[in-house]
Design an enzyme around this catalytic site. Sequence first.
Site, PDB file in Angstrom:
ATOM      1  N   HIS A  54       0.830  -1.196   0.000  1.00 43.39           N
ATOM      2  CA  HIS A  54       0.000   0.000   0.000  1.00 43.39           C
ATOM      3  C   HIS A  54       0.870   1.254   0.000  1.00 43.39           C
ATOM      4  O   HIS A  54       0.361   2.367   0.107  1.00 43.39           O
ATOM      5  CB  HIS A  54      -0.910   0.033   1.233  1.00 43.39           C
ATOM      6  N   TYR A  65     -10.514   0.420 -10.912  1.00 42.08           N
ATOM      7  CA  TYR A  65     -11.480  -0.560 -10.417  1.00 42.08           C
ATOM      8  C   TYR A  65     -12.780  -0.496 -11.215  1.00 42.08           C
ATOM      9  O   TYR A  65     -13.358  -1.530 -11.578  1.00 42.08           O
ATOM     10  CB  TYR A  65     -11.754  -0.278  -8.937  1.00 42.08           C
ATOM     11  N   SER A 114     -15.699   1.195   2.188  1.00 33.58           N
ATOM     12  CA  SER A 114     -15.169  -0.151   2.389  1.00 33.58           C
ATOM     13  C   SER A 114     -14.219  -0.196   3.576  1.00 33.58           C
ATOM     14  O   SER A 114     -14.233  -1.137   4.382  1.00 33.58           O
ATOM     15  CB  SER A 114     -14.451  -0.615   1.120  1.00 33.58           C
TER      16      SER A 114
END
Length: 327
Positions: free
Chosen positions: A139, A227, A169
């Site tokens: 990350h 995404y 999320s």
Amino acid sequence: MAELPMNLRDDNISEETKTLISSLPRERDSQGKLCKYQGCWYYYNTLQALINFQTNFQPRDSDIVLASFPKSGTTWLKALAIAILERSKQNSDDPLTHPLLSDNPHGIVPFFEIDMYLKTATPDLTKFSTSSPSLFSTHMPLHTMKEGLKDSPCKVVYLCRDVKDALISRWYFRCKYQNKQVAGSILESMFESFCSGVSFYDPFWDHALSYWSGSLENPKQVLFMRYEEMKTEPYVQVKRLAEFLGYPFTKEEEESGLVNKVLELCSLRNLSGLEVNKTGKTWMNVDNNSYFRKGEVGDWKNYLTPEMETKIDMIIEEKLQGSGLRL
């Protein structure tokens, strides 16, 4: 209150890192102490792991790194990369017989700063890189991660997601692993932290821009994926991913329906239904089922107020101005 995962704590810091932290900008949130290193905010143990990685990792040119901002489709990206590589290496009658059926994607593809270098500065890499190419994940922003790659030409894939969906999320994920009720007060706190750019792995805009710039400067080494495009055109995007990784689908594989088989294997419905993902846990005692929720585009509309939406959109527009990146 459940004990915090090791990467969010501050109990594994060397004296050298303590000295470094004392010179860095520092903040505190509901989970622990944060410091800003190379433009990004980390909890102290994660910073130690990151420094361990930068100092000690020895990359191979064939390595592949899967990168993302937290809760941006990381599990899905890992699953797809695993399925693509496994189908390429195996000669069995069933090309989809591989580890995804018995392990969570996060158990197969380790994070540099969460799995590999969190407990020790010199992990046994043989258990992480027994094959070639080896898959790793992070990350970290690109400029920080590349210090550990030491000029290796290994390939990097970055998956970017609408930060409003990533925020929701992340909210659900945090509440689940902390055994807290999903409460609006927690979301409001996370929203304010995001807008100020002071949260774990934030600022988001700098994170995305690091990989966007890298993909423009070296498109053969850094692939920038979205995404939302993976959701709207999965067949096209998984072929694009396979080609970038150096394992393109052959005409025969496409005609046999293998691309669709890979997509089905890696679907939220299928992965969340596997026994290992319904009952298993990570080494940090996080339930595997925590990594599977809705996976929908635009779910943030069910939770964020119009004022919150406007504020985030205005911040992102301002921060990305002139970059050519639109989110």
